[in-house]
Design a protein around this motif. Sequence first.
Motif, short mmCIF file in Angstrom:
data_model
loop_
_atom_site.label_atom_id
_atom_site.label_comp_id
_atom_site.label_asym_id
_atom_site.label_seq_id
_atom_site.Cartn_x
_atom_site.Cartn_y
_atom_site.Cartn_z
N SER A 128 5.17 -4.07 -4.45
CA SER A 128 6.27 -4.87 -4.34
C SER A 128 7.29 -4.41 -3.48
O SER A 128 8.12 -5.18 -2.78
N ALA A 129 7.40 -3.07 -2.98
CA ALA A 129 7.96 -2.56 -1.97
C ALA A 129 7.65 -3.32 -0.46
O ALA A 129 8.54 -3.70 0.38
N PHE A 130 6.37 -3.54 -0.37
CA PHE A 130 5.73 -4.13 0.69
C PHE A 130 6.07 -5.41 0.95
O PHE A 130 6.45 -5.91 1.94
N ARG A 131 5.89 -6.19 -0.14
CA ARG A 131 6.30 -7.36 -0.38
C ARG A 131 7.64 -7.81 0.19
O ARG A 131 7.94 -8.73 1.02
N SER A 132 8.45 -7.19 -0.46
CA SER A 132 9.88 -7.22 -0.16
C SER A 132 10.35 -7.13 1.23
O SER A 132 11.20 -7.74 1.87
N ARG A 133 9.62 -6.10 1.86
CA ARG A 133 10.18 -5.61 3.13
C ARG A 133 9.50 -6.52 4.45
O ARG A 133 9.94 -6.88 5.26
N TYR A 134 8.19 -6.70 4.02
CA TYR A 134 7.33 -7.64 5.11
C TYR A 134 7.04 -9.07 4.73
O TYR A 134 6.17 -9.68 5.55
N HIS A 135 7.29 -9.40 3.44
CA HIS A 135 6.97 -10.74 3.13
C HIS A 135 5.61 -11.20 3.36
O HIS A 135 4.87 -12.26 3.64
N GLN A 136 4.83 -10.11 3.00
CA GLN A 136 3.05 -10.45 2.85
C GLN A 136 2.60 -9.33 1.91
O GLN A 136 3.05 -8.46 1.89
N ASP A 137 1.22 -9.68 1.61
CA ASP A 137 0.46 -8.98 0.82
C ASP A 137 0.43 -7.50 1.59
O ASP A 137 -0.16 -7.73 2.73
N VAL A 158 -5.30 -1.04 5.33
CA VAL A 158 -4.75 -0.21 6.63
C VAL A 158 -3.33 0.35 6.00
O VAL A 158 -3.05 1.55 6.03
N HIS A 159 -2.66 -0.56 5.45
CA HIS A 159 -1.32 -0.28 4.99
C HIS A 159 -1.46 0.66 3.67
O HIS A 159 -0.60 1.77 3.54
N LEU A 160 -2.19 0.36 2.96
CA LEU A 160 -2.68 1.41 1.82
C LEU A 160 -3.01 2.70 1.98
O LEU A 160 -2.48 3.77 1.55
#
Length: 99
Positions: free
Chosen positions: A12-21, A25-27
């Motif tokens: 949720s935080a990632f989508r909110s900030r970057y507008h993608q899943d 690597v992010h994980l």
Amino acid sequence: MDQAAETQRFVSAFRSRYHQDPGKVHLVVYEGVNLIAGSMDKAQTANDYSALEKSLRSNTWITPRGTLRFDEKGRAHAPYFYIQQVQGTSLKPVVRTEN
């Protein structure tokens, strides 16, 4: 916090900030930073490496992938690991291993 809640919070935080899943690597970066910060909190130090090592190895850690722990040699044990291959400009899953 359980794994499902941690995963939901991260995505949720990632989508909110970057507008993608988020991708693998992010994980892994998110997981690594949180493991180090959590170890520092539990050991109550940022520069006593022996205490940090003990903290990492003697605790279990809730991550978006599930519960992670380290053995006496420092090897990570998680519910699963991914192996991905770079193909052009994207990553393609090759293997998902269960532990």
